[in-house]
Design a protein around this motif. Sequence first.
Motif, PDB file in Angstrom:
ATOM      1  N   ASP A   1       0.846  -1.198   0.000  1.00  0.00           N
ATOM      2  CA  ASP A   1       0.000   0.000   0.000  1.00  0.00           C
ATOM      3  C   ASP A   1       0.881   1.249   0.000  1.00  0.00           C
ATOM      4  N   GLY A   2       0.350   2.320  -0.596  1.00  0.00           N
ATOM      5  CA  GLY A   2       1.093   3.572  -0.577  1.00  0.00           C
ATOM      6  C   GLY A   2       0.841   4.390  -1.828  1.00  0.00           C
ATOM      7  N   SER A   3       1.758   5.306  -2.114  1.00  0.00           N
ATOM      8  CA  SER A   3       1.681   6.147  -3.306  1.00  0.00           C
ATOM      9  C   SER A   3       2.854   5.832  -4.222  1.00  0.00           C
ATOM     10  N   ILE A   4       2.622   5.905  -5.524  1.00  0.00           N
ATOM     11  CA  ILE A   4       3.675   5.602  -6.491  1.00  0.00           C
ATOM     12  C   ILE A   4       4.728   6.702  -6.473  1.00  0.00           C
ATOM     13  N   THR A   5       5.989   6.310  -6.389  1.00  0.00           N
ATOM     14  CA  THR A   5       7.100   7.255  -6.433  1.00  0.00           C
ATOM     15  C   THR A   5       7.788   7.166  -7.788  1.00  0.00           C
ATOM     16  N   SER A   6       8.488   8.237  -8.145  1.00  0.00           N
ATOM     17  CA  SER A   6       9.203   8.239  -9.419  1.00  0.00           C
ATOM     18  C   SER A   6      10.317   7.190  -9.424  1.00  0.00           C
ATOM     19  N   PHE A   7      10.954   6.954  -8.270  1.00  0.00           N
ATOM     20  CA  PHE A   7      12.017   5.956  -8.186  1.00  0.00           C
ATOM     21  C   PHE A   7      11.450   4.547  -8.383  1.00  0.00           C
ATOM     22  N   GLY A   8      10.300   4.281  -7.745  1.00  0.00           N
ATOM     23  CA  GLY A   8       9.674   2.972  -7.924  1.00  0.00           C
ATOM     24  C   GLY A   8       9.153   2.766  -9.326  1.00  0.00           C
ATOM     25  N   MET A   9       8.688   3.848  -9.942  1.00  0.00           N
ATOM     26  CA  MET A   9       8.145   3.739 -11.299  1.00  0.00           C
ATOM     27  C   MET A   9       9.250   3.482 -12.321  1.00  0.00           C
ATOM     28  N   GLU A  10      10.431   4.037 -12.083  1.00  0.00           N
ATOM     29  CA  GLU A  10      11.552   3.807 -13.003  1.00  0.00           C
ATOM     30  C   GLU A  10      11.886   2.326 -13.106  1.00  0.00           C
ATOM     31  N   GLY A  11      11.868   1.636 -11.971  1.00  0.00           N
ATOM     32  CA  GLY A  11      12.178   0.218 -11.989  1.00  0.00           C
ATOM     33  C   GLY A  11      11.043  -0.626 -12.546  1.00  0.00           C
ATOM     34  N   ALA A  12       9.792  -0.210 -12.281  1.00  0.00           N
ATOM     35  CA  ALA A  12       8.647  -1.008 -12.699  1.00  0.00           C
ATOM     36  C   ALA A  12       8.398  -0.916 -14.200  1.00  0.00           C
ATOM     37  N   GLN A  13       8.716   0.234 -14.807  1.00  0.00           N
ATOM     38  CA  GLN A  13       8.379   0.400 -16.222  1.00  0.00           C
ATOM     39  C   GLN A  13       9.238  -0.459 -17.145  1.00  0.00           C
TER      40      GLN A  13
END
Length: 364
Positions: free
Chosen positions: A255-267
């Motif tokens: 749970d939480g909010s999407i961060t730019s750092f997490g999105m970089e790895g997920a994309q």
Amino acid sequence: KTGRVSKLFVFDNLGQKEVEEAGAGDIIMFAGIDDIEIGDTLITNENNGNDAAEPLPPIAVEQPTVRMTIGVNKSPLAGREGKFLTSRMIRDRLFKELDRNVALNVEETESADRYMVSGRGQLHLTVLIETMRREGFELEVGPPTVIYKDNEETGAKEEPWESVEVRVPEEYVGGVVDLFNMRKGELQDMGIEGDEGMSIVKYLVPTRGMLGLRSAMLSATRGTAIIDSVFDSYRPAIKGAIQARDKGSLLSFADGSITSFGMEGAQTRGKLMSGVGADVYKGMIIGIHQRPGDLEVNVCKTKALTNMRSATKGITTGITAPIEMSLDACVEYIAADELLEITPTQFRMAKNPEMGKKSKGRGM
């Protein structure tokens, strides 16, 4: 059955006005007679009915072919936006729709907060859901499924089939035919329309195969396909599953909010549907995996801060814009073990916690 018309109205521009009489060909509204159904003919009983016209043959309303579950939104993010949240409000709204939507069917289920809604296709049901969303309802919607029936004579299980006609530029005909063949369609006709370079392809396709077909066909034809479909008949059910989507989903790890750092790895794992700052919860679908099978990704993680310098500190990775999913696209996307959460401003998809099917994807 007899009755008396108390008020008579005709249409006046965008409104209506009350009149004393109406002539042949006028479209009217009236009050005073209850329990009028589609296809009924109202005739005068003056002079013992000798001056009355012959009743018109009744109209047969097509039976529902697709059903979905609609219920209370029970996600961790429920109740933030909608005005109508409870099962009583949803039930009253669904049964009120039956007064003017004659092809709709609403049934109560074993669950007190979920209802089975049947209609004449996926589009018929999504129009109702979109209307309720704009009225301020929060809903939890299950995937669409077809309605089977048993043949009274043979006892065989039958499923609905649709007659589909597609107009598409000639260079995309091969892709259209491949999509229909993968979904157990039967070719009826193929030809060229006039001098416009457009080809017409006609197929008979199981309604099961039509679920999710429109998005795939628009992608295969770069948005140039014009698709028309109508219910054809019930035919013996095809054994086995019809191919649906061939890729899994990216699921939120926490749970939480999407961060730019997490999105970089997920994309790097697929195409994302949610952007930076969006609220997510564990099990929520946030993207399309590039391979079959689901994969959990941690899009809420933050970059660890240290007082050490790094040689790659100045190197940054661009963030790709997320895919915008409409209501139709979401309904077509969800699988049998997934749910769609609908609020006045958001569409969120997630794994159904009641299905008991856990993702076998690796954590990231």
